[in-house]
Design a protein around this motif. Structure first.
Motif, PDB file in Angstrom:
ATOM      1  N   TRP A 284       0.813  -1.224   0.000  1.00 11.61           N
ATOM      2  CA  TRP A 284       0.000   0.000   0.000  1.00 11.61           C
ATOM      3  C   TRP A 284       0.849   1.278   0.000  1.00 11.61           C
ATOM      4  CZ3 TRP A 284      -4.459   2.194  -0.937  1.00 11.61           C
ATOM      5  CH2 TRP A 284      -5.604   1.387  -1.068  1.00 11.61           C
ATOM      6  N   PRO A 285       1.764   1.445  -0.971  1.00  8.64           N
ATOM      7  CA  PRO A 285       2.456   2.735  -1.062  1.00  8.64           C
ATOM      8  C   PRO A 285       1.564   3.767  -1.746  1.00  8.64           C
ATOM      9  CG  PRO A 285       3.191   1.316  -2.829  1.00  8.64           C
ATOM     10  CD  PRO A 285       2.214   0.497  -2.019  1.00  8.64           C
ATOM     11  N   VAL A 286       1.627   4.997  -1.289  1.00 10.72           N
ATOM     12  CA  VAL A 286       0.920   6.108  -1.930  1.00 10.72           C
ATOM     13  C   VAL A 286       1.921   7.254  -2.094  1.00 10.72           C
ATOM     14  CG1 VAL A 286      -0.939   7.795  -1.723  1.00 10.72           C
ATOM     15  CG2 VAL A 286      -1.327   5.439  -1.002  1.00 10.72           C
ATOM     16  N   PHE A 287       1.898   7.890  -3.253  1.00 12.24           N
ATOM     17  CA  PHE A 287       2.870   8.937  -3.574  1.00 12.24           C
ATOM     18  C   PHE A 287       2.180  10.304  -3.592  1.00 12.24           C
ATOM     19  CE2 PHE A 287       4.334   4.963  -5.258  1.00 12.24           C
ATOM     20  CZ  PHE A 287       5.697   4.956  -4.993  1.00 12.24           C
ATOM     21  N   LEU A 288       2.664  11.222  -2.771  1.00  8.10           N
ATOM     22  CA  LEU A 288       2.123  12.571  -2.716  1.00  8.10           C
ATOM     23  C   LEU A 288       2.891  13.447  -3.698  1.00  8.10           C
ATOM     24  CD1 LEU A 288       1.242  11.216  -0.011  1.00  8.10           C
ATOM     25  CD2 LEU A 288       1.226  13.491   0.977  1.00  8.10           C
ATOM     26  N   ASP A 289       2.177  13.945  -4.690  1.00 12.32           N
ATOM     27  CA  ASP A 289       2.797  14.676  -5.796  1.00 12.32           C
ATOM     28  C   ASP A 289       3.038  16.146  -5.429  1.00 12.32           C
ATOM     29  OD1 ASP A 289       3.847  15.091  -8.268  1.00 12.32           O
ATOM     30  OD2 ASP A 289       1.970  14.866  -9.370  1.00 12.32           O
TER      31      ASP A 289
ATOM     32  N   ARG B 127      11.232  12.785  -8.955  1.00 11.66           N
ATOM     33  CA  ARG B 127      10.436  12.397 -10.121  1.00 11.66           C
ATOM     34  C   ARG B 127      11.355  12.221 -11.332  1.00 11.66           C
ATOM     35  NH1 ARG B 127       5.349  12.886 -12.118  1.00 11.66           N
ATOM     36  NH2 ARG B 127       4.502  14.009 -10.332  1.00 11.66           N
ATOM     37  N   ASP B 128      11.009  11.271 -12.174  1.00 10.40           N
ATOM     38  CA  ASP B 128      11.738  11.076 -13.420  1.00 10.40           C
ATOM     39  C   ASP B 128      11.333  12.185 -14.393  1.00 10.40           C
ATOM     40  OD1 ASP B 128      12.852  10.290 -15.806  1.00 10.40           O
ATOM     41  OD2 ASP B 128      12.334   8.173 -15.575  1.00 10.40           O
ATOM     42  N   PRO B 129      12.246  13.097 -14.753  1.00 15.34           N
ATOM     43  CA  PRO B 129      11.858  14.207 -15.627  1.00 15.34           C
ATOM     44  C   PRO B 129      11.519  13.772 -17.046  1.00 15.34           C
ATOM     45  CG  PRO B 129      14.237  14.192 -15.306  1.00 15.34           C
ATOM     46  CD  PRO B 129      13.665  13.138 -14.391  1.00 15.34           C
ATOM     47  N   ARG B 130      11.901  12.564 -17.431  1.00 17.57           N
ATOM     48  CA  ARG B 130      11.647  12.091 -18.794  1.00 17.57           C
ATOM     49  C   ARG B 130      10.306  11.397 -18.939  1.00 17.57           C
ATOM     50  NH1 ARG B 130      17.002   8.641 -18.825  1.00 17.57           N
ATOM     51  NH2 ARG B 130      16.022   8.238 -16.806  1.00 17.57           N
TER      52      ARG B 130
ATOM     53  N   GLY C 293       4.634   9.884 -15.411  1.00 15.65           N
ATOM     54  CA  GLY C 293       3.901   8.946 -14.558  1.00 15.65           C
ATOM     55  C   GLY C 293       4.727   7.814 -13.992  1.00 15.65           C
ATOM     56  N   ARG C 294       6.023   7.821 -14.246  1.00 12.38           N
ATOM     57  CA  ARG C 294       6.866   6.721 -13.769  1.00 12.38           C
ATOM     58  C   ARG C 294       7.135   6.879 -12.272  1.00 12.38           C
ATOM     59  NH1 ARG C 294      12.872   5.067 -16.086  1.00 12.38           N
ATOM     60  NH2 ARG C 294      13.176   3.237 -14.731  1.00 12.38           N
ATOM     61  N   LEU C 295       6.919   5.801 -11.527  1.00 13.91           N
ATOM     62  CA  LEU C 295       7.138   5.850 -10.087  1.00 13.91           C
ATOM     63  C   LEU C 295       8.610   5.618  -9.761  1.00 13.91           C
ATOM     64  CD1 LEU C 295       4.034   3.823  -8.846  1.00 13.91           C
ATOM     65  CD2 LEU C 295       4.347   6.305  -8.859  1.00 13.91           C
ATOM     66  N   PRO C 296       9.129   6.338  -8.776  1.00 14.48           N
ATOM     67  CA  PRO C 296      10.542   6.173  -8.414  1.00 14.48           C
ATOM     68  C   PRO C 296      10.774   4.862  -7.671  1.00 14.48           C
ATOM     69  CG  PRO C 296       9.487   7.700  -6.919  1.00 14.48           C
ATOM     70  CD  PRO C 296       8.472   7.386  -7.974  1.00 14.48           C
ATOM     71  N   GLU C 297      11.997   4.391  -7.745  1.00 15.51           N
ATOM     72  CA  GLU C 297      12.365   3.177  -7.028  1.00 15.51           C
ATOM     73  C   GLU C 297      12.784   3.530  -5.598  1.00 15.51           C
ATOM     74  OE1 GLU C 297      15.360   1.142  -9.173  1.00 15.51           O
ATOM     75  OE2 GLU C 297      14.082   0.721 -10.916  1.00 15.51           O
TER      76      GLU C 297
ATOM     77  N   MET D  60      -2.174  22.793  -3.918  1.00 13.28           N
ATOM     78  CA  MET D  60      -3.367  23.128  -4.695  1.00 13.28           C
ATOM     79  C   MET D  60      -3.841  21.920  -5.497  1.00 13.28           C
ATOM     80  SD  MET D  60      -3.927  26.168  -7.492  1.00 13.28           S
ATOM     81  CE  MET D  60      -3.628  27.427  -6.248  1.00 13.28           C
ATOM     82  N   GLN D  61      -5.143  21.638  -5.401  1.00 14.99           N
ATOM     83  CA  GLN D  61      -5.747  20.509  -6.103  1.00 14.99           C
ATOM     84  C   GLN D  61      -6.460  21.018  -7.348  1.00 14.99           C
ATOM     85  OE1 GLN D  61      -6.020  16.935  -5.122  1.00 14.99           O
ATOM     86  NE2 GLN D  61      -6.591  16.943  -7.278  1.00 14.99           N
ATOM     87  N   LEU D  62      -6.016  20.613  -8.518  1.00 14.23           N
ATOM     88  CA  LEU D  62      -6.658  20.984  -9.765  1.00 14.23           C
ATOM     89  C   LEU D  62      -7.451  19.792 -10.282  1.00 14.23           C
ATOM     90  CD1 LEU D  62      -3.705  22.888 -11.519  1.00 14.23           C
ATOM     91  CD2 LEU D  62      -5.625  23.861 -10.247  1.00 14.23           C
ATOM     92  N   GLY D  63      -8.747  19.991 -10.449  1.00  6.97           N
ATOM     93  CA  GLY D  63      -9.595  18.911 -10.918  1.00  6.97           C
ATOM     94  C   GLY D  63      -9.962  17.946  -9.806  1.00  6.97           C
ATOM     95  N   ALA D  64     -10.548  16.834 -10.193  1.00  7.32           N
ATOM     96  CA  ALA D  64     -10.981  15.835  -9.221  1.00  7.32           C
ATOM     97  C   ALA D  64      -9.785  15.091  -8.653  1.00  7.32           C
ATOM     98  CB  ALA D  64     -11.950  14.855  -9.876  1.00  7.32           C
ATOM     99  N   ALA D  65      -9.888  14.739  -7.378  1.00 10.98           N
ATOM    100  CA  ALA D  65      -8.807  14.005  -6.721  1.00 10.98           C
ATOM    101  C   ALA D  65      -8.724  12.592  -7.271  1.00 10.98           C
ATOM    102  CB  ALA D  65      -9.039  13.977  -5.217  1.00 10.98           C
ATOM    103  N   ALA D  66      -7.504  12.113  -7.428  1.00 16.79           N
ATOM    104  CA  ALA D  66      -7.297  10.742  -7.908  1.00 16.79           C
ATOM    105  C   ALA D  66      -7.731   9.758  -6.830  1.00 16.79           C
ATOM    106  CB  ALA D  66      -5.826  10.530  -8.258  1.00 16.79           C
ATOM    107  N   PRO D  67      -8.311   8.613  -7.228  1.00 18.43           N
ATOM    108  CA  PRO D  67      -8.707   7.618  -6.226  1.00 18.43           C
ATOM    109  C   PRO D  67      -7.494   7.065  -5.493  1.00 18.43           C
ATOM    110  CG  PRO D  67      -8.873   6.703  -8.439  1.00 18.43           C
ATOM    111  CD  PRO D  67      -8.600   8.166  -8.614  1.00 18.43           C
ATOM    112  N   ILE D  68      -7.684   6.788  -4.217  1.00 23.66           N
ATOM    113  CA  ILE D  68      -6.587   6.248  -3.414  1.00 23.66           C
ATOM    114  C   ILE D  68      -6.548   4.734  -3.586  1.00 23.66           C
ATOM    115  CG2 ILE D  68      -5.678   5.999  -1.070  1.00 23.66           C
ATOM    116  CD1 ILE D  68      -7.053   8.600  -0.367  1.00 23.66           C
ATOM    117  N   LYS D  69      -5.429   4.251  -4.072  1.00 22.21           N
ATOM    118  CA  LYS D  69      -5.222   2.824  -4.285  1.00 22.21           C
ATOM    119  C   LYS D  69      -3.726   2.559  -4.197  1.00 22.21           C
ATOM    120  CE  LYS D  69      -5.150   3.460  -9.308  1.00 22.21           C
ATOM    121  NZ  LYS D  69      -5.758   3.059 -10.591  1.00 22.21           N
ATOM    122  N   PRO D  70      -3.315   1.297  -4.101  1.00 26.68           N
ATOM    123  CA  PRO D  70      -1.883   1.011  -4.033  1.00 26.68           C
ATOM    124  C   PRO D  70      -1.120   1.600  -5.220  1.00 26.68           C
ATOM    125  CG  PRO D  70      -3.139  -0.934  -3.443  1.00 26.68           C
ATOM    126  CD  PRO D  70      -4.131   0.078  -3.944  1.00 26.68           C
ATOM    127  N   GLY D  71      -0.059   2.362  -4.930  1.00 27.71           N
ATOM    128  CA  GLY D  71       0.732   2.971  -5.976  1.00 27.71           C
ATOM    129  C   GLY D  71       0.149   4.235  -6.562  1.00 27.71           C
ATOM    130  N   ALA D  72      -0.936   4.762  -5.972  1.00 26.57           N
ATOM    131  CA  ALA D  72      -1.589   5.956  -6.509  1.00 26.57           C
ATOM    132  C   ALA D  72      -0.701   7.190  -6.340  1.00 26.57           C
ATOM    133  CB  ALA D  72      -2.926   6.176  -5.817  1.00 26.57           C
TER     134      ALA D  72
END
Length: 232
Positions: A69-74, A108-111, A114-118, A140-152
């Motif tokens: 259950w990792p979650v990444f805060l952007d 974050r991978d600049p290239r 959406g790639r998750l870091p190791e 600041m939240q733009l648009g709808a929040a992404a659903p919370i799930k593993p790796g979100a």
């Protein structure tokens, strides 16, 4: 004038209250760590939520990370680089209770957006030290929040939302992990100092005092002009 002075004094008192809170938080950070759900000679909490949990108090907890259950805060930059905060539930040894641990910052991978870091996660039972914090910080939240799930990848994260999504029993706070990461791990734990908002209150106080001064100046000028007209 009276309203401006009163509101300026109120903002000044708010700033002084925030300074007192910051001093108290610093004092708590210097105290011996609380043990969550463990034994030993240190102060402990037998059950998560059984007592008040003071913010910025040092804690120590033994158990294991829920690696599924990792979650990444952007949008969490560090040293001029874009990146994430990694949040992961931590199961307290000997119980079915968990605490949500902020493990550190990852680049974050600049290239590839959406790639998750190791990162590395200790396997089995381990001991985590950190500081109790009320939240992970908001952006600041733009648009709808992404659903919370593993790796979100999410902008913001609340403990209640994580508990509902994961079905885990979570303490009502985060633990901001401290200490160096494992050798070769990319996690960075150079956490920013909490913003108490003192400067904001001081700025508001200056504005209200300036308004009171302008009202006083207006009163003097208009009174002087009125007096001259009466003399003429």
């Amino acid at each position: 004038m009276a309203i401006g002075i009163a509101l300026g004094n109120w903002q000044t008192r708010r700033a002084e209250e925030k300074i007192a809170v910051a001093a108290q938080s610093h004092e708590r950070g210097m105290q011996a760590p609380i043990v969550l759900g463990g034994g030993g000679g240190k102060q402990q909490y037998d059950r998560v939520g059984s007592r008040a949990h003071p913010t910025y108090r040092r804690v120590q907890v033994t158990g294991e990370f829920v690696q599924s259950w990792p979650v990444f805060l952007d949008n969490r930059p560090h040293a001029g680089r874009a990146g994430f905060y990694l949040a992961m539930p931590f199961k307290i040894a000997g119980s079915d209770e968990h605490v949500l641990v902020l493990r550190g910052w990852l680049p974050r991978d600049p290239r590839e957006y959406g790639r998750l870091p190791e990162y590395a996660t200790p396997a089995g039972t381990t001991t985590v030290e950190g500081i109790i914090v009320a939240g992970a910080g908001h952006v600041m939240q733009l648009g709808a929040a992404a659903p919370i799930k593993p790796g979100a990848i999410v902008q913001n994260l609340e403990v209640e939302d994580m508990a509902r999504a994961s079905g885990l029993r979570l303490a009502p706070y985060f633990v901001q992990q401290s200490g160096p990461p494992a050798p070769g791990d990319a996690l960075v734990r150079d956490w920013p100092a909490p913003d108490t908002g003192v400067d904001k209150h001081r700025g508001y106080a200056v504005q209200w005092y300036a308004l009171a001064a302008m009202a006083a100046l207006f009163f003097v000028i208009t009174g002087f002009r009125s007096g001259r007209k009466q003399v003429e």
